[in-house]
Design an enzyme around this catalytic site. Structure first.
Site, PDB file in Angstrom:
ATOM      1  N   LYS A  83      -3.913 -36.866   0.650  1.00  0.00           N
ATOM      2  CA  LYS A  83      -2.791 -35.928   0.158  1.00  0.00           C
ATOM      3  C   LYS A  83      -1.956 -35.400   1.475  1.00  0.00           C
ATOM      4  CE  LYS A  83      -2.794 -31.482  -1.313  1.00  0.00           C
ATOM      5  NZ  LYS A  83      -1.903 -30.540  -0.354  1.00  0.00           N
ATOM      6  N   ASN A  84      -2.574 -34.865   2.142  1.00  0.00           N
ATOM      7  CA  ASN A  84      -2.418 -33.623   2.751  1.00  0.00           C
ATOM      8  C   ASN A  84      -2.342 -34.443   4.584  1.00  0.00           C
ATOM      9  OD1 ASN A  84      -2.451 -31.390   1.940  1.00  0.00           O
ATOM     10  ND2 ASN A  84      -4.467 -31.159   2.211  1.00  0.00           N
ATOM     11  N   ARG A 106      -0.975 -32.363  -8.636  1.00  0.00           N
ATOM     12  CA  ARG A 106      -0.223 -31.926  -7.032  1.00  0.00           C
ATOM     13  C   ARG A 106      -0.986 -32.395  -6.416  1.00  0.00           C
ATOM     14  NH1 ARG A 106       2.063 -25.888  -6.042  1.00  0.00           N
ATOM     15  NH2 ARG A 106       2.588 -27.851  -4.136  1.00  0.00           N
ATOM     16  N   CYS A 113       0.492 -23.727  -2.718  1.00  0.00           N
ATOM     17  CA  CYS A 113      -0.570 -22.814  -3.580  1.00  0.00           C
ATOM     18  C   CYS A 113      -0.240 -21.499  -3.742  1.00  0.00           C
ATOM     19  CB  CYS A 113      -1.976 -23.246  -3.993  1.00  0.00           C
ATOM     20  SG  CYS A 113      -1.694 -25.015  -4.867  1.00  0.00           S
ATOM     21  N   ARG A 165       1.179 -16.916   3.612  1.00  0.00           N
ATOM     22  CA  ARG A 165       0.774 -18.844   3.647  1.00  0.00           C
ATOM     23  C   ARG A 165       2.890 -18.565   4.728  1.00  0.00           C
ATOM     24  NH1 ARG A 165      -0.466 -23.555   0.642  1.00  0.00           N
ATOM     25  NH2 ARG A 165      -0.422 -24.300   2.211  1.00  0.00           N
ATOM     26  N   ASP A 178     -10.368 -25.389   1.596  1.00  0.00           N
ATOM     27  CA  ASP A 178     -10.165 -26.907  -0.121  1.00  0.00           C
ATOM     28  C   ASP A 178     -11.111 -27.389  -0.767  1.00  0.00           C
ATOM     29  OD1 ASP A 178      -7.232 -28.365   1.561  1.00  0.00           O
ATOM     30  OD2 ASP A 178      -7.484 -26.546   0.985  1.00  0.00           O
TER      31      ASP A 178
HETATM   32  C1  EPZ Z   1      -2.503 -27.243   5.357  1.00  0.00           C
HETATM   33  O1  EPZ Z   1      -1.616 -26.159   4.960  1.00  0.00           O
HETATM   34  C2  EPZ Z   1      -3.336 -27.540   3.160  1.00  0.00           C
HETATM   35  N1  EPZ Z   1      -2.021 -27.851   3.075  1.00  0.00           N
HETATM   36  C3  EPZ Z   1      -3.533 -27.287   2.865  1.00  0.00           C
HETATM   37  O2  EPZ Z   1      -4.269 -27.764   2.260  1.00  0.00           O
HETATM   38  C4  EPZ Z   1      -5.230 -26.592   3.912  1.00  0.00           C
HETATM   39  O3  EPZ Z   1      -6.171 -25.610   2.759  1.00  0.00           O
HETATM   40  C5  EPZ Z   1      -4.806 -25.794   4.744  1.00  0.00           C
HETATM   41  O4  EPZ Z   1      -4.196 -26.997   5.814  1.00  0.00           O
HETATM   42  C6  EPZ Z   1      -5.873 -24.972   5.914  1.00  0.00           C
HETATM   43  O5  EPZ Z   1      -6.588 -26.493   6.175  1.00  0.00           O
HETATM   44  C7  EPZ Z   1      -1.151 -29.189   3.514  1.00  0.00           C
HETATM   45  O6  EPZ Z   1      -1.173 -29.626   4.713  1.00  0.00           O
HETATM   46  C8  EPZ Z   1      -0.394 -30.137   2.879  1.00  0.00           C
HETATM   47  P1  EPZ Z   1      -2.709 -24.013   8.115  1.00  0.00           P
HETATM   48  P2  EPZ Z   1      -1.264 -25.180   6.281  1.00  0.00           P
HETATM   49  O7  EPZ Z   1      -1.248 -23.609   8.607  1.00  0.00           O
HETATM   50  O8  EPZ Z   1      -0.291 -26.072   6.626  1.00  0.00           O
HETATM   51  C9  EPZ Z   1      -1.791 -19.034   9.093  1.00  0.00           C
HETATM   52  C10 EPZ Z   1      -4.313 -28.053  -0.705  1.00  0.00           C
HETATM   53  O9  EPZ Z   1      -5.127 -28.086  -1.223  1.00  0.00           O
HETATM   54  N2  EPZ Z   1      -0.870 -19.028   9.352  1.00  0.00           N
HETATM   55  O10 EPZ Z   1      -3.533 -23.978   8.597  1.00  0.00           O
HETATM   56  O11 EPZ Z   1      -0.173 -24.014   5.081  1.00  0.00           O
HETATM   57  C11 EPZ Z   1      -1.918 -18.533   7.567  1.00  0.00           C
HETATM   58  O12 EPZ Z   1      -2.050 -18.239   7.184  1.00  0.00           O
HETATM   59  C12 EPZ Z   1      -3.885 -27.249   0.353  1.00  0.00           C
HETATM   60  O13 EPZ Z   1      -4.488 -29.306  -0.067  1.00  0.00           O
HETATM   61  C13 EPZ Z   1      -0.089 -18.118  10.073  1.00  0.00           C
HETATM   62  O14 EPZ Z   1      -0.503 -17.796  10.289  1.00  0.00           O
HETATM   63  O15 EPZ Z   1      -2.534 -24.243   6.540  1.00  0.00           O
HETATM   64  C14 EPZ Z   1      -3.260 -19.092   7.006  1.00  0.00           C
HETATM   65  O16 EPZ Z   1      -4.016 -18.194   7.142  1.00  0.00           O
HETATM   66  C15 EPZ Z   1      -3.703 -25.927  -0.140  1.00  0.00           C
HETATM   67  N3  EPZ Z   1       0.987 -18.348  10.741  1.00  0.00           N
HETATM   68  C16 EPZ Z   1      -4.013 -20.239   8.240  1.00  0.00           C
HETATM   69  O17 EPZ Z   1      -2.990 -20.199   9.355  1.00  0.00           O
HETATM   70  C17 EPZ Z   1       1.803 -20.306  10.084  1.00  0.00           C
HETATM   71  O18 EPZ Z   1       3.379 -20.026  10.736  1.00  0.00           O
HETATM   72  C18 EPZ Z   1      -4.115 -21.954   7.834  1.00  0.00           C
HETATM   73  O19 EPZ Z   1      -3.307 -22.195   6.950  1.00  0.00           O
HETATM   74  C19 EPZ Z   1       0.913 -20.885   9.639  1.00  0.00           C
HETATM   75  C20 EPZ Z   1      -0.080 -20.346   9.440  1.00  0.00           C
END
Ligand code: EPZ
Length: 419
Positions: free
Chosen positions: A22-23, A398, A117, A122, A306
């Site tokens: 998915k991701n 989803r 989610c 986020r 995840d």
């Molecule tokens: C991706 O989300 C995945 N989703 C998530 O999968 C996954 O849990 C996550 O990466 C971590 O591996 C998709 O790819 C669509 P991040 P993303 O930006 O990109 C902080 C699932 O169940 N952060 O790596 O949103 C944030 O708060 C989903 O398939 C900032 O602070 O994750 C978090 O603590 C859930 N500022 C950490 O980074 C930002 O601008 C990780 O977030 C962006 C993120």
């Protein structure tokens, strides 16, 4: 709202395939906007979030053709609309991944804050900061993000946190920019490597994905491509954790074991017998395991957030105590009150959960509040004594394709009730 009626107690046995990730697919679909040709993608997974992303591309003027054999043809050559419909953007996190590609192609984009989610705040600050470093003008007002970039210029970007989405957005903003972009402290997930390979197959010049420094040399344009994204490591891990808890002998096909080696190591140490041959993983479990003793969710190659809910379920019926720290998302324990209703012994404080194994869980009426909590509670129902009603299972759709059918194929007893 759809629900699952789960009769627990069956072991899981047999062979099961893993669908596309998915991701990875979501980032690659956003990357289709970069192409001045036609993109052909294979094995598209029928997850609701993929369909929503395809709806967004259609709303921008892209032509989408779905073939019976799960091949997609995506033609973004006549993309004209730079406004991403608010009702679609709010439904999924990956709508924000379009910022980079849209700025690269149309030089402007108007989008609302993304959905996804409900597992934490986020934020998207790292996305916006990175794009501004590449000379994008970004204004946030009235709940919208207005971005303009008449000419994106390659630059060095340091990410305060190795964010997956921010890494992908900045990569896609750098592909057609003038000059070279370097992302320091980039995310190293397999999905980032897949996005690099997809873009390079269209004529991009990216290197370093999978390490903490990614280099993107700007090119004039990207052409057509035929591409097959990687398979879903989180679905593979979900199947392994279900088999470990229910007991039995399962074989997972089409998976890169390196993508979930952190989980495989813990499953082996807890008492599962695991055999890896190429892209196949065979696991035998007697259903009576020791706990993992600790789980720290971390960016790749650490333990994936995840898989935290699904792994936590396994700890509830394992011998001993497990301390789980959820380092990525601040509210990703919504499954624990539901598990306590089923007889689990869990104490949570902020980002920590202490799980003490009990002899068994008992079926109950529970609800899933997000995608991975849903797959976790499905596993809980399967290994519990008695019948579990799991409500709001549309959240599971989803990111899983008819999860109940996949588990029933291995011997589970789950009925979906739609009302
Ligand atoms: C991706 O989300 C995945 N989703 C998530 O999968 C996954 O849990 C996550 O990466 C971590 O591996 C998709 O790819 C669509 P991040 P993303 O930006 O990109 C902080 C699932 O169940 N952060 O790596 O949103 C944030 O708060 C989903 O398939 C900032 O602070 O994750 C978090 O603590 C859930 N500022 C950490 O980074 C930002 O601008 C990780 O977030 C962006 C993120």
């Amino acid at each position: 709202m759809d629900k699952f009626i789960i009769n627990g107690g069956n072991t899981l046995n047999g062979v099961i395939d893993v669908p596309s990730a998915k991701n990875s697919y979501l980032a690659i679909l956003a990357g289709c906007v970069l192409s001045s040709g036609v993109v052909c993608l294979h094995n598209y997974p029928k997850f609701d979030d993929i369909d929503k992303m395809l709806d967004i591309l259609t709303s921008l003027g892209c032509k989408i053709e779905r073939k019976e054999d799960r091949t997609l043809y995506i033609d973004c050559r006549n993309i004209t609309n730079y406004v991403i419909p608010q009702k679609l953007a709010k439904k999924i996190r990956s709508s924000i991944f379009l910022l980079g590609p849209m700025l690269s192609r149309l030089k402007k984009v108007l989008v609302t804050y993304p959905g996804g989610c409900d597992i934490g705040s986020r934020p998207i600050d790292l996305h916006l900061k990175g794009l501004k470093t590449l000379n994008a003008k970004i204004v946030e007002r009235f709940g919208f993000i207005e971005a303009d970039a008449p000419n994106l210029i390659g630059e060095n970007v340091h990410l305060d946190y190795p964010s997956v989405g921010a890494t992908e957005n900045i990569m896609m903003a750098g592909v057609l920019a003038k000059g070279t972009t370097k992302i320091f402290n980039s995310a190293k997930e397999p999905e980032i490597v897949d996005l690099q390979n997809f873009i390079n197959a269209m004529g991009g010049k990216i290197s370093g994905a999978g390490t903490d420094t990614i280099t993107i040399q700007g090119v004039e344009k990207l052409g057509s491509v035929e591409y097959t994204p990687i398979t879903d490591r989180i679905i593979a891990g979900t199947y392994l954790l279900a088999g470990a808890g229910c007991g039995g002998d399962i074989t997972i096909k089409n998976v890169d074991y390196e993508h979930i080696y952190s989980l495989i190591t813990k499953l082996k140490n807890s008492g599962c017998k695991i055999d890896i041959k190429g892209d196949t993983i065979r696991q035998v479990s007697n259903g009576k395991l020791k706990t993992f003793s600790s789980i720290e969710t971390l960016p790749y190659p650490g333990f994936p957030t995840d898989l935290q809910p699904q792994a936590l379920v396994l700890q509830t019926i394992s011998e001993g105590t497990c301390i789980i720290t959820e380092n990525l998302f601040e509210t990703r324990f919504k499954h624990t009150p539901e598990l306590i209703k089923m007889g689990a012994n869990i104490v949570t404080r902020d980002r920590m959960a202490i799980v003490t194994g009990v002899n068994k869980l008992y079926g109950a009426d529970v609800t899933c509040y997000d995608l991975r909590a849903g797959s976790a509670l499905t596993i809980a129902g399967m290994l519990a004594e008695g019948t579990t009603t799991l409500n709001d299972v549309k959240n599971i759709d989803r990111g899983y394709e008819k999860l109940e059918e996949a588990f029933n194929k291995l011997g589970a007893n789950i009925k979906r009730v739609t009302r």
